[in-house]
Write a protein that holds these residues in place. Structure first.
Motif, PDB file in Angstrom:
ATOM      1  N   LEU A 195      46.676 -87.392  -1.057  1.00  0.00           N
ATOM      2  CA  LEU A 195      45.577 -86.429  -1.142  1.00  0.00           C
ATOM      3  C   LEU A 195      45.464 -85.642   0.169  1.00  0.00           C
ATOM      4  CD1 LEU A 195      42.820 -88.639  -2.841  1.00  0.00           C
ATOM      5  CD2 LEU A 195      44.470 -87.097  -3.930  1.00  0.00           C
ATOM      6  N   PRO A 196      45.148 -84.338   0.091  1.00  0.00           N
ATOM      7  CA  PRO A 196      45.092 -83.510   1.307  1.00  0.00           C
ATOM      8  C   PRO A 196      44.163 -84.049   2.385  1.00  0.00           C
ATOM      9  CG  PRO A 196      44.995 -82.133  -0.658  1.00  0.00           C
ATOM     10  CD  PRO A 196      44.899 -83.550  -1.134  1.00  0.00           C
ATOM     11  N   ALA A 197      43.012 -84.596   1.996  1.00  0.00           N
ATOM     12  CA  ALA A 197      42.026 -85.029   2.983  1.00  0.00           C
ATOM     13  C   ALA A 197      42.425 -86.306   3.714  1.00  0.00           C
ATOM     14  CB  ALA A 197      40.667 -85.235   2.309  1.00  0.00           C
ATOM     15  N   TYR A 198      43.343 -87.083   3.140  1.00  0.00           N
ATOM     16  CA  TYR A 198      43.654 -88.398   3.718  1.00  0.00           C
ATOM     17  C   TYR A 198      45.143 -88.584   4.023  1.00  0.00           C
ATOM     18  CZ  TYR A 198      38.921 -89.370   2.186  1.00  0.00           C
ATOM     19  OH  TYR A 198      37.555 -89.314   2.018  1.00  0.00           O
ATOM     20  N   GLY A 199      45.964 -87.556   3.803  1.00  0.00           N
ATOM     21  CA  GLY A 199      47.399 -87.681   4.024  1.00  0.00           C
ATOM     22  C   GLY A 199      47.756 -88.098   5.440  1.00  0.00           C
ATOM     23  N   TYR A 227      26.814 -85.484   3.897  1.00  0.00           N
ATOM     24  CA  TYR A 227      26.274 -86.536   3.043  1.00  0.00           C
ATOM     25  C   TYR A 227      27.303 -86.981   2.002  1.00  0.00           C
ATOM     26  CZ  TYR A 227      23.504 -88.763  -0.633  1.00  0.00           C
ATOM     27  OH  TYR A 227      23.038 -89.643  -1.591  1.00  0.00           O
ATOM     28  N   PHE A 228      27.912 -86.019   1.313  1.00  0.00           N
ATOM     29  CA  PHE A 228      28.841 -86.361   0.237  1.00  0.00           C
ATOM     30  C   PHE A 228      30.162 -86.911   0.771  1.00  0.00           C
ATOM     31  CE2 PHE A 228      26.055 -83.512  -2.283  1.00  0.00           C
ATOM     32  CZ  PHE A 228      25.730 -84.421  -3.277  1.00  0.00           C
ATOM     33  N   LYS A 229      30.567 -86.503   1.964  1.00  0.00           N
ATOM     34  CA  LYS A 229      31.758 -87.090   2.572  1.00  0.00           C
ATOM     35  C   LYS A 229      31.522 -88.569   2.848  1.00  0.00           C
ATOM     36  CE  LYS A 229      35.772 -87.270   4.707  1.00  0.00           C
ATOM     37  NZ  LYS A 229      37.062 -87.018   4.058  1.00  0.00           N
ATOM     38  N   GLU A 230      30.365 -88.909   3.377  1.00  0.00           N
ATOM     39  CA  GLU A 230      30.047 -90.308   3.650  1.00  0.00           C
ATOM     40  C   GLU A 230      29.961 -91.115   2.351  1.00  0.00           C
ATOM     41  OE1 GLU A 230      26.801 -92.977   6.168  1.00  0.00           O
ATOM     42  OE2 GLU A 230      26.774 -90.785   6.278  1.00  0.00           O
ATOM     43  N   GLU A 231      29.360 -90.526   1.320  1.00  0.00           N
ATOM     44  CA  GLU A 231      29.296 -91.192   0.020  1.00  0.00           C
ATOM     45  C   GLU A 231      30.707 -91.444  -0.518  1.00  0.00           C
ATOM     46  OE1 GLU A 231      26.340 -91.942  -2.289  1.00  0.00           O
ATOM     47  OE2 GLU A 231      25.889 -92.299  -0.175  1.00  0.00           O
ATOM     48  N   HIS A 245      38.568 -80.593  -1.353  1.00  0.00           N
ATOM     49  CA  HIS A 245      39.411 -81.772  -1.152  1.00  0.00           C
ATOM     50  C   HIS A 245      38.658 -83.076  -1.376  1.00  0.00           C
ATOM     51  CE1 HIS A 245      42.081 -79.126   1.661  1.00  0.00           C
ATOM     52  NE2 HIS A 245      42.441 -79.012   0.386  1.00  0.00           N
ATOM     53  N   LEU A 246      37.374 -83.006  -1.719  1.00  0.00           N
ATOM     54  CA  LEU A 246      36.647 -84.227  -2.042  1.00  0.00           C
ATOM     55  C   LEU A 246      37.211 -84.824  -3.338  1.00  0.00           C
ATOM     56  CD1 LEU A 246      32.940 -83.171  -1.257  1.00  0.00           C
ATOM     57  CD2 LEU A 246      34.387 -84.711   0.084  1.00  0.00           C
TER      58      LEU A 246
END
Length: 349
Positions: A46-50, A316-320, A20-21
């Motif tokens: 988007l699934p991660a932010y719906g 790390y990549f979620k924060e980026e 979901h990134l």
């Protein structure tokens, strides 16, 4: 076999969350949108932010409101992983959580120093913090001065550090922030050996060691370019931990008389010799550092999928990703062209 058994469940969970990134293609689509409302609507699909961006009727979409929801998404992902983790994995996550605490402290400091009303309502994060932290976000965010803010930290590991710094004549925001960063990295470096296996320590050392080196390089660069600090003052700012960057190389970077000399010295280091760390364009140093770190985090996770590297890499990549989203939305707000926006968030543009 032990790693496979311990991490099979949480690795599967991380892989599902990674799917979901936001991709480079999706960031490209976002960059062409005409308004902040359009960008938020895109995220809502988007699934991660719906769920995070649902029920926006009547909400003013200023930077603080958007950033608040994005940070909440980051915390929710952490909470999902924490609930799924076993005891040893939770010890790592507890250690990682200090990073979130310090990020919030920096936001509060900026408000207290400027006597400003917080852009972000930290009370939204209170339930999450109560599960992992002793900090009282409501008291901290309501601090009217630096002295009151530090007083509200009494009983935490940050109180003695910041009380001592408050004795310094006219400490700046930079002074406070860099001492918080130093505390975090020193703590991580010291404590990781107590809770992790040798293999896991090695994996984290590859990531955190490179991150510390690159932060030192960037701080030396900024100190010379923006603050014109003397070498003695620069040394005081550096993280006293060496990984690939050796002591004599740090000395050459700090003692460089000009930025050209700095970059010449950088080219002799491990990082300067990396293929993707071409420092011929001095203005790209920070983006190059991010690219190097991204490859290191990806490699440790790819080569060791059933290990702590999987958790470390995802966080790390979620924060980026969240920083990229903020960059895209603020660029849209100020009318930056799609091509320029994309150059900020997608490598090799």
């Amino acid at each position: 076999m032990g790693g496979l058994l311990s991490y099979s469940g949480i690795t599967t969970k991380v892989r599902a969350m990674e799917s979901h990134l936001i991709t480079d293609r999706q960031f490209g689509e976002m960059s062409t949108l005409e308004s902040v409302s359009d960008a938020v609507e895109y995220l809502r699909r988007l699934p991660a932010y719906g769920m995070i961006f649902s029920n926006l009727e009547g909400v003013e979409l200023h930077r603080g409101a958007i950033e608040q929801r994005l940070i909440l998404s980051q915390y929710q992902d952490f909470a999902k992983l924490y609930r799924f983790a076993n005891l040893s994995q939770r010890k790592f996550l507890d250690l990682y959580f200090m990073h979130y605490e310090i990020d919030i402290l920096k936001k509060c400091f900026r408000n207290a120093l400027g006597h400003q009303k917080p852009e972000i309502d930290l009370s939204v994060f209170q339930d999450f913090f109560e599960k992992h932290s002793k900090l009282d976000l409501i008291r901290l965010s309501s601090s009217g001065s630096v002295q009151e803010f530090i007083s509200n930290l009494d009983g935490s590991i940050y109180y003695d550090l910041l009380t001592h710094l408050d004795d310094v004549e006219h400490p700046s925001l930079f002074d406070y922030e860099i001492h918080l960063d130093l505390l975090y990295f020193k703590t991580i470096w010291k404590v990781k050996g107590k809770y992790l296996s040798r293999k896991e320590q090695k994996l984290l050392t590859d990531c955190f060691g490179s991150k510390l080196d690159l932060l030192n390089i960037q701080w030396i660069y900024r100190s010379k370019k923006y603050y014109n600090l003397q070498p003695a003052d620069i040394y005081a700012l550096l993280i006293p931990i060496e990984f690939h960057l050796k002591k004599e190389q740090i000395t050459k970077l700090v003692e460089a008389g000009t930025l050209d000399e700095f970059f010449h010295a950088l080219q002799t280091t491990y990082y300067g010799r990396l293929e993707n760390m071409d420092s011929s364009d001095n203005t790209e140093l920070e983006m190059l550092a991010e690219e190097v770190l991204g490859k290191i985090y990806s490699a440790t996770s790819r080569k060791n999928p059933y290990s702590i590297a999987t958790l470390n890499s995802y966080l790390y990549f979620k924060e980026e990703e969240i920083q990229k989203i903020i960059t895209v939305i603020e660029s849209i707000r100020y009318g930056v062209s799609p091509d320029e926006i994309l150059s900020y968030v997608v490598k090799n543009q």
